[in-house]
Design a protein around this motif. Sequence first.
Motif, PDB file in Angstrom:
ATOM      1  N   UNK A 231       5.475   2.317  -9.300  1.00 24.58           N
ATOM      2  CA  UNK A 231       6.347   1.842 -10.376  1.00 24.58           C
ATOM      3  C   UNK A 231       7.342   0.842  -9.809  1.00 24.58           C
ATOM      4  N   UNK A 232       7.398  -0.325 -10.433  1.00 21.86           N
ATOM      5  CA  UNK A 232       8.232  -1.405  -9.903  1.00 21.86           C
ATOM      6  C   UNK A 232       9.348  -1.738 -10.890  1.00 21.86           C
ATOM      7  N   UNK A 233      10.570  -1.845 -10.394  1.00 19.75           N
ATOM      8  CA  UNK A 233      11.725  -2.216 -11.216  1.00 19.75           C
ATOM      9  C   UNK A 233      12.449  -3.369 -10.526  1.00 19.75           C
ATOM     10  N   UNK A 234      12.634  -4.472 -11.235  1.00 20.23           N
ATOM     11  CA  UNK A 234      13.309  -5.629 -10.652  1.00 20.23           C
ATOM     12  C   UNK A 234      14.423  -6.080 -11.592  1.00 20.23           C
ATOM     13  N   UNK A 235      15.623  -6.236 -11.025  1.00 17.16           N
ATOM     14  CA  UNK A 235      16.750  -6.663 -11.872  1.00 17.16           C
ATOM     15  C   UNK A 235      16.801  -8.186 -11.994  1.00 17.16           C
ATOM     16  N   UNK A 236      16.445  -8.882 -10.941  1.00 14.67           N
ATOM     17  CA  UNK A 236      16.532 -10.346 -10.970  1.00 14.67           C
ATOM     18  C   UNK A 236      15.240 -10.976 -11.457  1.00 14.67           C
ATOM     19  N   UNK A 237      14.993 -12.184 -10.960  1.00 20.47           N
ATOM     20  CA  UNK A 237      13.795 -12.910 -11.398  1.00 20.47           C
ATOM     21  C   UNK A 237      12.583 -12.496 -10.559  1.00 20.47           C
ATOM     22  N   UNK A 238      11.415 -12.703 -11.136  1.00 18.70           N
ATOM     23  CA  UNK A 238      10.161 -12.483 -10.412  1.00 18.70           C
ATOM     24  C   UNK A 238       9.445 -13.828 -10.368  1.00 18.70           C
TER      25      UNK A 238
ATOM     26  N   UNK B 168       0.811  -1.224   0.000  1.00 19.95           N
ATOM     27  CA  UNK B 168       0.000   0.000   0.000  1.00 19.95           C
ATOM     28  C   UNK B 168       0.844   1.273   0.000  1.00 19.95           C
ATOM     29  N   UNK B 169       1.963   1.229  -0.703  1.00 21.13           N
ATOM     30  CA  UNK B 169       2.835   2.411  -0.757  1.00 21.13           C
ATOM     31  C   UNK B 169       2.117   3.559  -1.462  1.00 21.13           C
ATOM     32  N   UNK B 170       2.348   4.771  -0.959  1.00 25.82           N
ATOM     33  CA  UNK B 170       1.602   5.935  -1.434  1.00 25.82           C
ATOM     34  C   UNK B 170       2.530   7.073  -1.819  1.00 25.82           C
ATOM     35  N   UNK B 171       3.703   6.775  -2.313  1.00 27.40           N
ATOM     36  CA  UNK B 171       4.595   7.833  -2.736  1.00 27.40           C
ATOM     37  C   UNK B 171       6.041   7.655  -2.287  1.00 27.40           C
TER      38      UNK B 171
ATOM     39  N   UNK C 281       0.036  -1.096  -4.257  1.00 32.54           N
ATOM     40  CA  UNK C 281       0.862   0.110  -4.280  1.00 32.54           C
ATOM     41  C   UNK C 281       0.217   1.202  -5.114  1.00 32.54           C
ATOM     42  N   UNK C 282       0.085   2.366  -4.544  1.00 33.86           N
ATOM     43  CA  UNK C 282      -0.638   3.440  -5.226  1.00 33.86           C
ATOM     44  C   UNK C 282       0.277   4.381  -5.990  1.00 33.86           C
TER      45      UNK C 282
ATOM     46  N   UNK D 290       3.301  -7.015  -6.891  1.00 28.73           N
ATOM     47  CA  UNK D 290       2.414  -5.961  -7.402  1.00 28.73           C
ATOM     48  C   UNK D 290       0.958  -6.355  -7.520  1.00 28.73           C
ATOM     49  N   UNK D 291       0.518  -7.256  -6.661  1.00 32.22           N
ATOM     50  CA  UNK D 291      -0.887  -7.677  -6.742  1.00 32.22           C
ATOM     51  C   UNK D 291      -1.808  -6.480  -6.502  1.00 32.22           C
ATOM     52  N   UNK D 292      -2.852  -6.372  -7.333  1.00 32.35           N
ATOM     53  CA  UNK D 292      -3.844  -5.288  -7.201  1.00 32.35           C
ATOM     54  C   UNK D 292      -3.168  -3.913  -7.200  1.00 32.35           C
TER      55      UNK D 292
END
Lengths: 299, 235
Positions: free
Chosen positions: B170-177, B127-130, B147-148, B163-165
């Motif tokens: 904004x999500x950045x991942x270098x490795x595997x998901x 639930x991140x908001x900034x 995450x908002x 990143x469900x719902x």
Amino acid sequence: MCGIVGLFLKDPKLEGELGAMLASMLCVMTDRGPDSAGFAVYGSGAKDKVKLSLRATASYDFEALAAGLSLPAAGLPGLVVRGTHAIVEIPAARETAVRAFLVERHPEVAIVGTGERMEIFKEVGLPASVAETFGLPSMRGTHGIGHTRMATESAVTTAGAHPFSTGADQCLVHNGSLSNHNALRRALKREGITIETDNDSEVAAGYLTWRMKQGASLGEALDAGLKDLDGFFTFVVGTENGFGVLRDPIACKPAVMAETDQYVAFGSEYRALVDLPGIAKARVFEPEPATVYFWERAQ
Amino acid sequence: MNAISPDITFDLADTALRELNAALHAATGESNARRWRVLNPNGRHAVAVGINAPLTVEIEGHVGYYCAGMNAEASVIIHGNAGVGLAENMMSGFVHVRGDASQAAGATGHGGLLVIDGNASARCGISMKGIDIVVKGSVGHMSAFMGQSGSLVVLGDAGEALGDSLYEAKLFVRGSVKSLGADCIEKEMRDEHKVLLAEKLKAAGLEGTVDVAAFKRYGSARQLYNFHVDNASAY
């Protein structure tokens, strides 16, 4: 809420301190579980003997009970009385007969656990008073686990306190709550597993016992629990050689581990571990969800 | 010579945690006393919560739950691991944990920067908001759930249901998901995203050490949270 602690010593030099270390850890977890507390300690034992952890009411005459268990050839069984509990050591060959005798003739006495080295003590009250009553700080051993309970699923009683025995030299403590314990209890009773309380954690212990009776190893039984146990859990299981840890897939309940050259320790919170020797340099980590861990000495 | 600030040291082995937090709440950051050291946190909960001034607080050891919660303006550096809810609901400022963080790090954060040198457990940035979160290790399951806004940068791997719902974080991942959560999709990494990612890495002190081209971007497919007239009968 509930609090769990576990301590597995790698360094035999610390064995005399095991009880004191475990008592300290247990007391820090008081605010996670002020209703009752209990612990299992793995101390000395002999290959051809079995220790029965027995529980009765206050000032129960365990000496008379032990006298009733004596044999002309073997003499009186070993007896250590600690508060409402007693550890009775008998020849392993007589375990079945003695258990049957106790069930038939002494229904006022509960068999809390059995094993070559495991001793279980548990009682209603604050962890500090429970540890004191049973003399935990002076106990020695190779490893032990403990639990402080904040009751959610069933009443605050000694029978509802942890650990719960899952087999010889094996026991379970649980932080969490299971939502399918009633259905599972009925199913296990049909399978011949004895479950005495309304407690959800006793059902988890009964479930592991049933799986192992069917031939599963403890690790396999825990793995199967991921599918069959619905709810929240962090389990710590005591075994003859160490302990195991399993968290539910959502990791709803906390768990922190610390490892040094001298020991592996488990706590619901890091606070429980801060008085351990060398903790500042320990490797501190969280066990992964839905993953069975064991820390055991080689057989 | 106001620039040279004296240290204030609180040793929690012999000082009550409430004294520390009350002193931090009373501090304005305008005096010389801007640099604080906290010794022997010993896993205590709620260490250095609710600071509302430009202070620097260095904590020497592991902390329990909700460390630096609700932080505004302050820099809180933890030389150890952090328990559940690190920098929970942070408003602004900077929180840096040198070890690992437990579950729900940066939860509901409105602003500021959270840097985790080790791994973060489940629900990082829920639930991140900034808030901006940079994790040098990996994150556990359900990270950035709902995450908002803000960003989550992960140099390692992400666990199940990333990143469900998701809304617009904004999500950045270098490795595997391990898996993406409902309505979270991989998105094209355009130049503007590379610029944004480079900014976040720079703020975390990683400029020039990490290649932005090695990351993948994930965001909301915007199918769950937008109202569609076709679905009106479902409400």
